[in-house]
Design an enzyme around this catalytic site. Structure first.
Site, PDB file in Angstrom:
ATOM      1  N   HIS A   1       0.857  -1.193   0.000  1.00 56.43           N
ATOM      2  CA  HIS A   1       0.000   0.000   0.000  1.00 56.43           C
ATOM      3  C   HIS A   1       0.890   1.239   0.000  1.00 56.43           C
ATOM      4  CE1 HIS A   1      -3.655   2.289   1.917  1.00 56.43           C
ATOM      5  NE2 HIS A   1      -3.071   2.958   0.960  1.00 56.43           N
TER       6      HIS A   1
ATOM      7  N   GLU B   1       0.787   8.221  -3.417  1.00 56.88           N
ATOM      8  CA  GLU B   1       1.667   7.765  -2.339  1.00 56.88           C
ATOM      9  C   GLU B   1       2.928   8.628  -2.257  1.00 56.88           C
ATOM     10  OE1 GLU B   1       1.101   5.325   0.082  1.00 56.88           O
ATOM     11  OE2 GLU B   1      -0.924   5.471  -0.703  1.00 56.88           O
TER      12      GLU B   1
ATOM     13  N   HIS C   1       3.066  10.742   1.071  1.00 57.37           N
ATOM     14  CA  HIS C   1       3.994  10.136   2.040  1.00 57.37           C
ATOM     15  C   HIS C   1       5.458  10.251   1.624  1.00 57.37           C
ATOM     16  CE1 HIS C   1       0.454   8.434   3.956  1.00 57.37           C
ATOM     17  NE2 HIS C   1       0.086   7.918   2.804  1.00 57.37           N
TER      18      HIS C   1
END
Ligand SMILES: *[C@@H]1O[C@H](CO)[C@@H](O)[C@H](O)[C@H]1NC(C)=O
Ligand SMILES: *[C@@H]1O[C@H](CO)[C@@H](O)[C@H](O)[C@H]1NC(C)=O
Ligand SMILES: *[C@@H]1O[C@H](CO)[C@@H](O)[C@H](O)[C@H]1NC(C)=O
Length: 249
Positions: free
Chosen positions: A64, A113, A117
């Site tokens: 993920h 992502e 992040h």
């Protein structure tokens, strides 16, 4: 999260002073200070069940993301650039697929992502480019090898339920650290929770495995801070757990 903009001036000034005091040690970390990295892997069958919108989910745990434990979107001007990870695309498609969107363009998930992040993780020298961020995430995924660890422990998808402690104890034993395990809660009372996500935590200093709990903190019994972000998943409750086999086709 943008606490500085929201705070009254006095408090902002105090924070600034504290930042300046701390500045010698941690320059430019500001609002995005984080302590550990989390390699988040999900079970595509559960993710698909939740979304009701994907065909033929992979029958192995996939990535993920690799998340700092705090903050997000640390540098909005650092845009995702697929060209930088061209050499990783084969592995990206295999191990980091966008299991929710069946559209042919699967790069949106990676873009998300990275922007949410990756730009925060990039504080570390080891992760300070897109090539390093995605490359290191793939390397960690392969090194930790959750899929074969679970198989070796005899934990396979099954129509028979497991107990949460089967996962928790086995993973803690094999990795030597406390993971965080997330489930899709039961839809109705008579059903059981479905395992959806396993988080393994890594030190910020050298990307070695560490507990997902903080020292002295008991393992989380209820919802953790990431529950809301993870599309309905929350920390599994103790008790029976469904580990759903892939649909037959
Ligand atoms: C944000 O990313 C851009 C593009 O890579 C870079 O030039 C800039 O230095 C970064 N800003 C910070 C605060 O790291
Ligand atoms: C997929 O999305 C990326 C990022 O938004 C874009 O750069 C690329 O052109 C898209 N590719 C296709 C085939 O649509
Ligand atoms: C990790 O958690 C286990 C179990 O709670 C504990 O025994 C151990 O001391 C922890 N390790 C560290 C480094 O905090």
């Amino acid at each position: 999260m943008e606490p500085r903009a929201a705070r009254p001036a006095l408090l902002g000034g105090l924070c600034l002073a504290l930042l300046l005091l701390a500045g010698a040690r941690e320059p430019a970390s500001g609002d995005h200070e984080w302590k550990k990295l989390i390699l988040v892997q999900h079970w595509p069958v559960t993710v698909c069940e939740e979304v009701n919108d994907c065909r033929e989910p992979p029958d192995y745990w996939t990535i993920h993301g690799l998340w700092p434990d705090k903050g997000g979107e640390c540098n909005r001007s650092w845009h995702f650039n697929l060209d930088e990870i061209k050499d990783l695309l084969g592995e990206m498609k295999m191990y980091w697929p966008d299991v929710i969107h069946s559209s042919p363009n699967r790069t949106q998930f990676w873009k998300h992502e990275w922007e949410k992040h990756g730009t925060c993780a990039a504080q570390l020298e080891a992760l300070n480019s897109q090539r390093k961020y995605f490359g290191t995430s793939l390397a960690l995924y392969k090194q930790l090898d959750l899929n074969s660890k679970l198989l070796k422990l005899g934990i396979k998808p099954s129509i028979n339920y497991y107990h949460l402690s089967d996962f928790h104890d086995a993973l803690t034993r094999v990795y030597g650290v406390v993971p965080k395990i997330q489930c899709l809660p039961p839809e109705q009372d008579e059903q059981v929770q479905t395992i959806g996500q396993i988080e393994l935590c890594l030190t910020k200093e050298d990307l070695h495995l560490r507990n997902c709990t903080e020292p002295g903190e008991p393992p989380p019994a209820k919802r953790g801070p990431w529950a809301a972000a993870a599309r309905g998943l929350s920390v599994c409750e103790s008790g029976p757990v469904f580990y759903p086999p892939p649909p037959k086709h």
